[in-house]
Write a protein that holds these residues in place. Structure first.
Motif, mmCIF file in Angstrom:
data_model
loop_
_atom_site.group_PDB
_atom_site.id
_atom_site.type_symbol
_atom_site.label_atom_id
_atom_site.label_comp_id
_atom_site.label_asym_id
_atom_site.label_seq_id
_atom_site.Cartn_x
_atom_site.Cartn_y
_atom_site.Cartn_z
ATOM 1 N N TYR A 340 0.824 -1.210 0.000
ATOM 2 C CA TYR A 340 0.000 0.000 0.000
ATOM 3 C C TYR A 340 0.862 1.267 0.000
ATOM 4 O O TYR A 340 0.392 2.341 0.344
ATOM 5 C CB TYR A 340 -0.926 0.012 1.214
ATOM 6 N N GLY A 341 2.119 1.115 -0.368
ATOM 7 C CA GLY A 341 2.976 2.287 -0.482
ATOM 8 C C GLY A 341 3.926 2.499 0.664
ATOM 9 O O GLY A 341 4.625 3.515 0.713
ATOM 10 N N GLY A 342 4.000 1.574 1.620
ATOM 11 C CA GLY A 342 4.934 1.712 2.732
ATOM 12 C C GLY A 342 6.375 1.523 2.284
ATOM 13 O O GLY A 342 6.649 0.897 1.261
ATOM 14 N N THR A 343 7.301 2.046 3.062
ATOM 15 C CA THR A 343 8.723 1.974 2.691
ATOM 16 C C THR A 343 9.602 1.391 3.796
ATOM 17 O O THR A 343 10.807 1.239 3.604
ATOM 18 C CB THR A 343 9.250 3.383 2.356
ATOM 19 N N LYS A 344 9.031 1.059 4.958
ATOM 20 C CA LYS A 344 9.847 0.662 6.106
ATOM 21 C C LYS A 344 9.994 -0.849 6.270
ATOM 22 O O LYS A 344 10.632 -1.298 7.225
ATOM 23 C CB LYS A 344 9.258 1.260 7.386
ATOM 24 N N LYS A 345 9.395 -1.624 5.398
ATOM 25 C CA LYS A 345 9.507 -3.091 5.478
ATOM 26 C C LYS A 345 9.062 -3.596 6.857
ATOM 27 O O LYS A 345 9.708 -4.456 7.453
ATOM 28 C CB LYS A 345 10.952 -3.549 5.216
ATOM 29 N N MET A 346 7.929 -3.080 7.345
ATOM 30 C CA MET A 346 7.458 -3.454 8.676
ATOM 31 C C MET A 346 6.595 -4.714 8.668
ATOM 32 O O MET A 346 6.403 -5.340 9.706
ATOM 33 C CB MET A 346 6.661 -2.295 9.295
ATOM 34 N N THR A 347 6.044 -5.063 7.514
ATOM 35 C CA THR A 347 5.097 -6.182 7.474
ATOM 36 C C THR A 347 5.504 -7.200 6.402
ATOM 37 O O THR A 347 4.730 -7.466 5.473
ATOM 38 C CB THR A 347 3.675 -5.666 7.187
ATOM 39 N N PRO A 348 6.689 -7.793 6.500
ATOM 40 C CA PRO A 348 7.122 -8.734 5.460
ATOM 41 C C PRO A 348 6.172 -9.922 5.300
ATOM 42 O O PRO A 348 5.933 -10.378 4.174
ATOM 43 C CB PRO A 348 8.511 -9.179 5.931
ATOM 44 N N PHE A 349 5.619 -10.417 6.418
ATOM 45 C CA PHE A 349 4.724 -11.567 6.290
ATOM 46 C C PHE A 349 3.405 -11.171 5.645
ATOM 47 O O PHE A 349 2.929 -11.838 4.718
ATOM 48 C CB PHE A 349 4.446 -12.210 7.652
#
Length: 692
Positions: A340-349
């Motif tokens: 959805y456009g995030g850039t922090k790689k917080m939800t890899p799963f």
């Protein structure tokens, strides 16, 4: 003499105005305040704010005025002093010894509070009566304590307003009222989220220092007490100011502009808190625009293939009795995910799961609280003004997703890592036929980590697997609705699970740990026999923050959602505008369920589906359709914004509303659609037509 008695009010008032001004300046400069302010607008905000604060302090000063009104030496003369002291003793004994006294009728801690107050009053009156030589010293001590309480409340309120604004981008509202009710969770949250000892040390030291300063400047005014005539003049003056202040506060609360941040910053949190406390339900038919009820229902129901409230949903395919696990994730904004456009790689799963799911790219939460998300996913109705249905008295025997599953022979449960009495969840879900698995269901050895909101999501995942295994052994299909908790302030979780320390108290860490826990859940689920016959619905309950430039910043309400089932749901993206209330009717369509429906959400995969979404706060009710956001508000106000879409460079399919331009001449068809939806829903709830 007359002017001297004003000095305590003057010093306290100036102190309050200075603190309030500092808070407003902080809010203007705060990163959450995304609106821009010109010089004249800043002057306007600060000027209206000053008026608000003057009026509020005048009202709050009423207790101090009463205190000065009853300062007197003559009441200690014989026989009046002994009569008053005897009456106080008898009153104290009445409260202490008589069961079911007048204060017991109010319940809670009212009796204990009154008993303590009367007891303290009796002790000090007795000391001043029987030890007249110490009367001035005792009076000064009481005066110091009175000033201390005022100063402490001023400072504590300022700190509270800062943290509340920092979290929600607004002054006090219904959430603050909830926080007052659920003191255990809220105090625990504060204790775990912030450096409490240094913070309260600063508050205490500042309070004592400022109180001492005001006390030294004003204590001599108590040496010569005003006579009866002077008291009447002071009382009359105060009554006039008090009345004008009540009128002023009420009038200023009605002022609303196109800049929501300006409205919030120039307002005062205390009257907003009082308003929220006394208006937890808003009567739609008193406060909102209306059309004829017949026309409203006709307009609203025209979107369905069968235009009636009770509709027959008939599938041409055989029903699929698959298990269903609905996971509503705490505070997961869409842009936390890369998809959805995030850039922090917080939800890899979750991002990897989205690649294998039916992913909804343009879905909007109905509100900004967990109870709104649960309402949308359980009742599948647009939000209504005031509190969520979950927290209302009439919250039982509704037509719910659980009741549909039960009619198909499913076991139905609500799973929550905290104590489900919070936010009235236990009352709502148990009153609608759900069995509940919450923190009370855990054995001590099953909890590896917990904070004030509940056990860690990883522990809840293990409990969920245990619960589902037991259900599967019964031979019945199951529907479990799991509400996560770890992505909530204070954002604490077990050490060593992710690359952000568990005590960092970071939202990024909360999101990442929740993602980690969901990975562990799916790893465990995949080993179970029931896994291949199970559909998983993963969706946020609401976004992380709804603060923005307008009443309802559309981009802040977008949330991630997906439906996953290996070998059953084909990976795909659904890009049409839709609401949180559409998710479960869509799932029932995928399962080929035939049932009688009172859901107001739609199966988005049907040809008659009309793209739209509902977003709301406690007061403002929004309707998204055809690139417009229509907002209806008290008192019968209507606003409409034209929305512009901008694709994300990182996720082109994720189109974000980046601008909301106020329309001076709203599209009346869209206004009628908005009114029809909210008026009809409010009417049906009021008349229990959405019950089973």
């Amino acid at each position: 003499m007359f002017s001297g008695k004003i000095k305590p009010f003057l010093y306290l008032g100036i102190f309050y105005l200075i603190i309030s001004l500092i808070i407003r300046i902080i809010f203007l400069l705060h990163p959450i305040t995304t609106a821009s302010f010109g010089f004249l607008e800043i002057i306007k905000v600060l000027s209206i704010g000053l008026l608000n604060d003057f009026f509020v302090f005048t009202i709050a000063g009423s207790l101090l005025a009463v205190y000065f009104l009853f300062l007197s030496d003559c009441k200690y003369n014989k026989p009046y002093g002994y009569i008053i002291f005897g009456a106080l003793v008898l009153f104290f004994l009445y409260i202490l010894l008589i069961p079911n006294n007048i204060f017991d009728q109010y319940g809670g801690s009212v009796t204990e509070i009154v008993l303590a107050f009367v007891g303290i009053k009796t002790i000090f009156f007795g000391l001043m009566l029987f030890i007249p030589s110490k009367r001035i010293k005792i009076r000064n001590t009481l005066y110091f304590i009175t000033l201390l309480q005022y100063v402490l409340l001023i400072i504590f309120n300022a700190v509270s307003e800062y943290f509340f604004y920092n979290e929600f981008g607004v002054r006090y509202n219904f959430i603050a009222v909830d926080y007052l009710i659920y003191t255990n969770e809220v105090i625990g949250n504060v204790m775990e989220s912030y450096p409490v000892v240094p913070l309260f040390s600063v508050i205490l030291i500042s309070t004592i220092a400022i109180t001492l300063f005001i006390y030294k400047k004003t204590k001599n005014e108590l040496l010569e007490l005003p006579d009866f005539k002077q008291k009447m003049v002071l009382l009359g003056t105060f009554i006039v100011l008090f009345s004008l202040s009540l009128l002023g506060v009420s009038s200023l609360m009605q002022i609303r502009s196109d800049n929501v941040f300006a409205d919030e910053i120039e307002s005062n949190g205390l009257p907003k808190f009082y308003w929220a406390f006394t208006h937890n339900e808003l009567d739609y038919f008193q406060f909102y625009p209306q059309i004829s009820q017949q026309q409203a229902e006709k307009n609203f129901l025209s979107q369905y293939a069968d235009p009636a409230l009770l509709r027959n949903v008939v599938s041409e395919q055989p029903e699929l009795k698959k298990n269903v696990v609905l996971i509503s994730i705490e505070s997961l904004s869409a842009d936390f995910m890369d998809h959805y456009g995030g850039t922090k790689k917080m939800t890899p799963f979750l991002d990897s799961l989205a690649d294998r799911s039916m992913m909804f790219t343009n879905l909007y939460a109905t509100g900004n609280r967990t109870v709104r998300g649960l309402e949308a996913l359980t009742l599948c109705i647009p939000p209504t003004a005031g509190e969520s249905v979950i927290k209302r008295d009439d919250n039982k025997n509704k037509f719910t997703t659980g009741s549909v599953f039960r009619s198909k022979g499913y076991d139905v449960k609500f799973l929550y890592g905290g104590y489900s009495y919070f936010d009235n969840m236990e009352d709502f879900f148990s009153g609608n036929g759900y069995d509940i698995v919450d923190r009370n269901s855990f054995k001590p050895e099953e909890i590896t980590f917990a904070n004030v909101w509940g056990v860690a999501d990883e522990d809840m995942a293990k409990k969920a697997i245990q619960t589902m295994n037991a259900e599967a052994r019964s031979g019945k299909p199951f529907f479990n609705h799991w509400m996560t908790v770890s992505n909530h302030r204070p954002f604490t979780y077990p050490e060593g699970k992710i690359d952000i320390p568990g005590d960092a108290k970071s939202r990024d860490g909360g999101v990442k740990y929740t993602d980690y826990s969901l990975r562990k859940f799916f790893e465990m689920a995949k080993k179970q026999d029931w896994y291949k016959n199970t559909v998983f619905v993963i969706i946020a309950d609401h976004c992380a923050s709804s603060a923005g430039k307008t009443e309802l910043p559309a981009d802040k309400y977008r949330i991630p959602a997906m439906i996953f089932s290996e070998g059953f749901i084909q990976p795909q993206k659904f890009d049409k505008l839709m609401s949180q209330i559409d998710v479960m009717p869509t799932l029932f369509g995928l399962l080929n369920f035939s049932y009688q429906s009172k859901f107001l959400g739609q199966d988005v995969l049907k040809k008659e589906f009309q793209p739209k979404a509902y977003i709301a706060t406690y007061q403002d009710l929004g309707f998204l359709k055809n690139g417009h956001l229509t907002i209806i508000s008290p008192v019968k106000k209507v606003k409409q914004y034209a929305l512009k879409l901008q694709p994300s460079s990182l996720a082109p399919e994720f189109k974000l509303y980046y601008d909301e331009k106020l329309i001076r001449n709203p599209d009346q068809k869209l206004v009628n659609d908005a009114v029809s939806a909210y008026q009809s829903t409010s009417f049906w709830l009021k008349h229990k037509k959405l019950n089973r």
